[in-house]
Motif scaffolding. Sequence first.
Motif, mmCIF file in Angstrom:
data_model
loop_
_atom_site.group_PDB
_atom_site.id
_atom_site.type_symbol
_atom_site.label_atom_id
_atom_site.label_comp_id
_atom_site.label_asym_id
_atom_site.label_seq_id
_atom_site.Cartn_x
_atom_site.Cartn_y
_atom_site.Cartn_z
ATOM 1 N N VAL A 13 10.546 0.235 -8.728
ATOM 2 C CA VAL A 13 9.801 -0.572 -7.748
ATOM 3 C C VAL A 13 10.757 -1.249 -6.774
ATOM 4 N N ARG B 14 4.036 1.510 -1.054
ATOM 5 C CA ARG B 14 4.707 1.610 -2.362
ATOM 6 C C ARG B 14 3.755 2.182 -3.411
ATOM 7 N N ASP B 15 2.555 1.641 -3.468
ATOM 8 C CA ASP B 15 1.588 2.086 -4.472
ATOM 9 C C ASP B 15 1.167 3.530 -4.235
ATOM 10 N N THR C 154 0.834 -1.203 0.000
ATOM 11 C CA THR C 154 0.000 0.000 0.000
ATOM 12 C C THR C 154 0.863 1.246 0.000
ATOM 13 N N GLU D 95 1.535 6.475 -6.878
ATOM 14 C CA GLU D 95 0.323 7.162 -7.314
ATOM 15 C C GLU D 95 0.445 8.666 -7.113
#
Length: 200
Positions: free
Chosen positions: A142, A125-126, A123, A130
Amino acid sequence: MAPHERRDDLIRAALRVFARRPPDQVTPEEVAEEADVSRALVYRYFPSMAELRRAALEQAMAELIPMLLPPSDLPPLEQVRAGLRAFIGFADSYAPSYAALLRTGSVIATEETEAEIDRVRGTVRDLVLERAGVADPSVRLVLALRCWISAVETAVLVWLWERGMSDAELADWLLDQMVAMLSCSGAPREELGPLVAHAD
């Protein structure tokens, strides 16, 4: 209390105890005393301490994720800084539990708890990607973010033991580490822009 309310009350009582002592050292009697109920009632809802620890972790993680959502109108690096400060505060409030979860060989670190922690890592990382506007990140970006998240976990653990700087200084230092790690990650420059801009 309704059954679901009683269950939630026991989980919150357990979290209060886990904030003071490592979860693997806490007994059902301590949770019962904190909740002002009988030991038998604790076992009625949670037949084992492992189940109670897992439920408490899930609740704690559910509380953490909204805390990591900084105002979207801040620049990306300031959003990361705000998220770091929230995470450090959270880890500090549950210091014994945080240390126990990350300790090698801990009896409370199970496949289920690791999966829950991995969900939070994903969460984070995303969320960073975002908020930086990176829809299709490269493998190098990543990987660098995953390594940085691991570094954050370890640095916060060391900080909880040593307190060598203030929590704000730690957040700033960890932000600098992210910028440095991403800058030398080899990821395409076009996707690094908002994530490596100068942070005051």
